[in-house]
Design an enzyme around this catalytic site. Structure first.
Site, PDB file in Angstrom:
ATOM      1  N   ASP A 517      25.912  97.627  29.206  1.00 42.05           N
ATOM      2  CA  ASP A 517      24.630  97.281  29.827  1.00 42.05           C
ATOM      3  C   ASP A 517      24.092  95.954  29.300  1.00 42.05           C
ATOM      4  O   ASP A 517      24.251  95.628  28.122  1.00 42.05           O
ATOM      5  CB  ASP A 517      23.589  98.367  29.553  1.00 42.05           C
ATOM      6  CG  ASP A 517      24.019  99.731  30.070  1.00 42.05           C
ATOM      7  OD1 ASP A 517      24.907  99.776  30.943  1.00 42.05           O
ATOM      8  OD2 ASP A 517      23.473 100.747  29.597  1.00 42.05           O
ATOM      9  N   LYS A 593       8.675  98.611  26.168  1.00 38.02           N
ATOM     10  CA  LYS A 593       9.968  98.511  26.843  1.00 38.02           C
ATOM     11  C   LYS A 593       9.814  98.292  28.349  1.00 38.02           C
ATOM     12  O   LYS A 593      10.406  97.365  28.919  1.00 38.02           O
ATOM     13  CB  LYS A 593      10.800  99.768  26.583  1.00 38.02           C
ATOM     14  CG  LYS A 593      12.173  99.733  27.239  1.00 38.02           C
ATOM     15  CD  LYS A 593      13.002 100.963  26.873  1.00 38.02           C
ATOM     16  CE  LYS A 593      14.376 100.902  27.527  1.00 38.02           C
ATOM     17  NZ  LYS A 593      15.213 102.084  27.164  1.00 38.02           N
ATOM     18  N   ASP A 754      22.748  95.797  36.670  1.00 40.98           N
ATOM     19  CA  ASP A 754      22.869  95.053  35.408  1.00 40.98           C
ATOM     20  C   ASP A 754      23.710  95.822  34.401  1.00 40.98           C
ATOM     21  O   ASP A 754      23.560  95.662  33.195  1.00 40.98           O
ATOM     22  CB  ASP A 754      21.493  94.736  34.827  1.00 40.98           C
ATOM     23  CG  ASP A 754      20.679  95.990  34.533  1.00 40.98           C
ATOM     24  OD1 ASP A 754      21.120  97.089  34.927  1.00 40.98           O
ATOM     25  OD2 ASP A 754      19.605  95.874  33.916  1.00 40.98           O
TER      26      ASP A 754
END
Length: 816
Positions: A517, A593, A754
């Site tokens: 990732d 986050k 991604d």
């Protein structure tokens, strides 16, 4: 029968299931009383029919004034009980076809359906013989297609009714008319309203009531959901040769599954312009990439599926597996007589806290329903296609972002990802064993340290993992936290156990997929474009040492510094009080986050505020009376966004530069057209909308808003949309270019925007290509300058820093 013939038959069966079993079976059960086919629908209809009939009759008899009063004469043309049956049939059909539906779409559909019934009844009066012949034709053809019936009736109306006898209303009036027969379905408990606030404003969605959800969870109903996109392909997808020629084999499936989907954020003009640029000759690498990605053969991991099935059948609720039933909605805390206009500040805070909890409940309920549907599809695939090679055709959105069709989907939940592996097997080798262990550690949250430490972490716990596999992973919640990806971890552990049990683990042939990732990929792109050493270091464009750089913790550290300053004894003003309250919550990186991840994809200030208030609620912090919750959330949102700006200044600058670029277009009515590094032809044109507001008394919602898109560009929305759409195109370009480079070495890729995955034995080579393609994307002319040229705007080139892109090659944490 060869594979292609099997696939065509499979598609036709799925299309038939979607159009007939789900829709017509329900409607036929209602129309004919076939209680042996769908007993629950029969029960619901018989119980609700008197309630709906009475409510519609009351609307017909009412004398109230208002915008809808002028439409009541149309409502009175048809008997109330006939309207009730018609509305319930339509409502139950919507339950089958849509897990949720906007109130505007629901009411407008009801209004148009009512008008259509009026027109057909008038046609019967005007020319009964013609109508009778039409009915005989439909009976003789034995059609079960609703679309076919609609087209036949369209022909009847065109032939029989003069133009002045047809009903042609504005969408707003169709909506108002539809409310007369749509509201009773909410009153009788078929649907429940839910209000959502997003970037586009506030909208009302209607979702099945708890009883309707129970109906949807009935296996006999769930298994009828179909369509090619709800299953897998049995033959390799047809290579895409044009935007409407590829993927599925049958004509019906192809018609509804084209290569490039239209987005609602495009004017018709922009879509037509884009279609003229979607040929293979204009974007060959896009075609090549999607054809490579969709050619990969998968299979279902039966061992993982059996664990999921066992846990689900025992009630679910662990390992990320859905419960069979979803918890009740949070109760309203203030009583039936409570009125917002007379509320105290404390009551308003309780009300707002309840609203946030209900919003989280609806989000969870939608995820729960999606997982149930995913599990139902998985059950069907395992039952019918276990051991076979299966495939997932690809498509892209208007920005070039790549998606798979099919369920279970490679881009789906932890359940889907854990149950899929490559059909063809390859020898693990020493490195494959190593990457399998890294995968397990990543899936369980041990993903901050160097790869060697992750593999060692798994080795240290191997005995515990073995015991959990033997006794049931669901009995070891401490080993498999739900906040991570427990099922993907279990799948990796099962593969490791099988490799060791073979007696030659390095020689074991495996189809397991290991993913790597990105670290905030959008921020990585912007930091690379502007050669930002500061931001690049925090998103691992530079080698980070033995622990990867953690931008979320960095931003949290800056937020804590600001809190410490604001809560100091000498500090004054409301900021000190807010800082002390946030101090009680105990801040963690989960607070920062989400804003870090979503900043470059268009998150709003309000979205960050809502996230902060949700964090407070989940932390159990009570907001004192007299403290406005929104201002408290705004205080923290400002600290977070300022900290992000300080941490990755280039990303924020690039987004602002892009917005200025869009505003500088010489012709503000012109579509934005650019080409991504992969070659995708992007046409961005956010349309202006005309707003019609209608009161929804039955749902206790002040307004439902109907937006009618115009074929006219909205310059402000276009300027705000360019930054997220541009970075989506960069993400997909990096993915597509990496997939092509890997394909040249016979390394298949599973693509998740991604995140990229391949055989455990090929992870090392995938790492090389991920980095090389990223470096190549940004080693040429600045993509921002090139974008300005494509848009025809003279713009001052942005300043660039001194980041050496070659450092990405040595950064183990760039994708990890």
């Amino acid at each position: 029968m060869d594979l292609i013939q099997q696939q065509i038959a499979h598609e036709e069966a799925l299309v038939g299931a979607a159009q007939n079993d789900a829709r017509i079976a329900l409607e036929k059960a209602i129309a004919q009383g076939s209680i042996d086919r769908i007993p629950r629908a029969r029960i619901m209809l018989m119980r609700m029919l008197p309630i709906v009939t009475e409510a519609i009759f009351a609307h017909q008899e009412a004398k109230a004034a208002g915008p809808a009063a002028k439409l009541r004469h149309l409502l009175r043309i048809i008997d109330a009980q006939d309207l009730a049956v018609m509305a319930l049939r339509a409502g139950l059909s919507m339950l089958i076809n849509y897990p949720t539906i906007t109130a505007t779409k629901y009411y407008t559909h009801m209004g148009k359906m009512l008008c259509r019934e009026i027109e057909v009844r008038l046609a019967f009066k005007v020319n009964q013989p013609y109508y009778d012949r039409t009915l005989d034709y439909l009976k003789t053809s034995r059609t079960r297609s609703v679309r076919h019936i609609q087209k036949t009736m369209d022909a009847l109306l065109d032939a029989v009714l003069p133009e002045e006898a047809r009903i042609d209303l504005p969408d707003g009036d169709y909506l108002r008319l539809g409310k007369f027969i749509g509201d009773p379905l909410i009153q009788c408990g078929l649907f429940e309203p839910n209000r959502f606030t997003g970037r586009g404003g506030t909208s009302v969605h209607l979702e099945p009531s708890p009883e309707a959800r129970e109906f949807l969870q009935d296996p006999s109903a769930a298994m009828t959901w179909g369509g090619p996109g709800r299953s897998v392909m049995l033959a390799p997808p047809r290579p895409w040769n044009d935007w409407c020629d590829g993927g599925y084999y049958s004509a019906k499936a192809q018609k509804h599954h084209v290569l490039v989907r239209r987005t609602k954020h495009q004017t018709k003009r922009a879509r037509q312009a884009q279609l003229r640029h979607l040929g293979q000759d204009k974007m060959p690498k896009v075609y090549e990439a999607v054809n490579v990605l969709q050619s990969v053969a998968y299979e279902i991991n039966r061992d993982v599926y059996e664990i999921i099935e066992r846990v689900f059948n025992s009630g679910g609720g662990v390992l990320g597996i859905p419960q069979r039933t979803y918890p009740d909605k949070p109760e309203f805390p203030l009583g039936d007589e409570w009125a917002k206009e007379n509320a105290s500040e404390q009551e308003l805070e309780a009300f707002n806290r309840w609203k946030r909890s209900v919003h989280r409940w609806y989000t969870g309920e939608r995820e729960h329903t999606a997982k149930l549907r995913e599990f139902a599809a998985l059950y069907r695939v395992v039952r019918e296609h276990h051991g076979k090679a299966v495939y997932f055709p690809m498509h892209v959105d208007s920005r070039g972002r790549m998606y798979y069709w099919g369920t279970p989907n490679p881009q789906g939940s932890d359940i889907a990802k854990a149950c899929l592996r490559f059909h063809d097997k390859r020898v693990l080798g020493k490195r494959g064993l190593y990457w399998l262990k890294v995968h397990v550690a990543n899936s369980l949250g041990c993903d901050k340290v160097y790869f060697d430490d992750r593999a060692a972490w798994v080795d240290e716990r191997w005995d515990d993992f073995q015991r959990a596999l033997a006794e049931g992973p669901e009995n070891y919640p401490g080993l498999f936290p739900e906040a991570e990806s427990p099922l993907c971890a279990i799948a990796g552990l099962l593969e490791l156990r099988a490799a060791y049990a073979s007696g030659n683990p390095e020689g074991y042939r495996s189809g397991f997929i290991v993913h790597m990732d990105a670290t905030c990929s959008g921020l990585q792109h912007y930091s690379a474009i502007l050669r930002d050493e500061i931001g690049g270091a925090y998103v691992n464009l530079l080698p980070p040492g033995l622990a990867k750089a953690d931008i979320y913790s960095r931003v949290l550290g800056l937020v804590n510094e600001s809190l410490e300053r604001d809560r100091a004894p000498g500090a004054e003003g409301e900021a000190r009080g807010y800082a002390l309250l946030w101090d009680k919550a105990g801040l963690s990186r989960s607070l920062t986050k989400k804003p870090c991840m979503t900043l470059v994809y268009g998150t709003t200030f309000k979205g960050v505020v809502d996230h902060c208030l949700d964090y407070l609620d989940e932390s159990g912090v009570e907001i004192p009376e007299g403290v406005p919750s929104y201002r408290l959330g705004s205080y923290m949102a400002t600290l977070i966004l300022d900290a992000i700006r300080e941490t990755v200044p280039s990303a924020v600058f690039a987004m602002e530069w892009l917005q200025r670029l869009a505003k500088a277009l010489p012709d503000a009515s012109k579509d934005l057209h650019w080409i991504t590094p992969l070659g995708m032809q992007v046409f961005q044109s956010y349309p202006k909308t005309e707003e019609v507001r209608v009161r929804l008394r039955a749902e206790a919602v002040e307004y439902v808003t109907l937006y009618e898109a115009k074929d006219e560009l909205d310059p402000m929305r276009n300027a705000n949309g360019i930054a997220p759409n541009f970075v989506h195109g960069l993400d997909s370009s990096h993915l597509g270019l990496t997939a092509l480079a890997c394909a040249a070495e016979d390394i298949p890729i599973q693509a998740i925007h991604d995140s990229m995955g391949t055989y455990a034995s090929d992870v090392d080579r995938m790492h090389v290509h991920i980095r090389e393609q990223f470096i190549a994307m940004y080693s040429g002319p600045c993509v921002l300058v090139e974008l300005a040229k494509q848009l025809g705007v003279e713009a001052t080139p942005p300043r660039r820093g001194s980041l050496n892109l070659e450092a990405v090659r040595d950064s183990w944490a760039f994708f990890c």
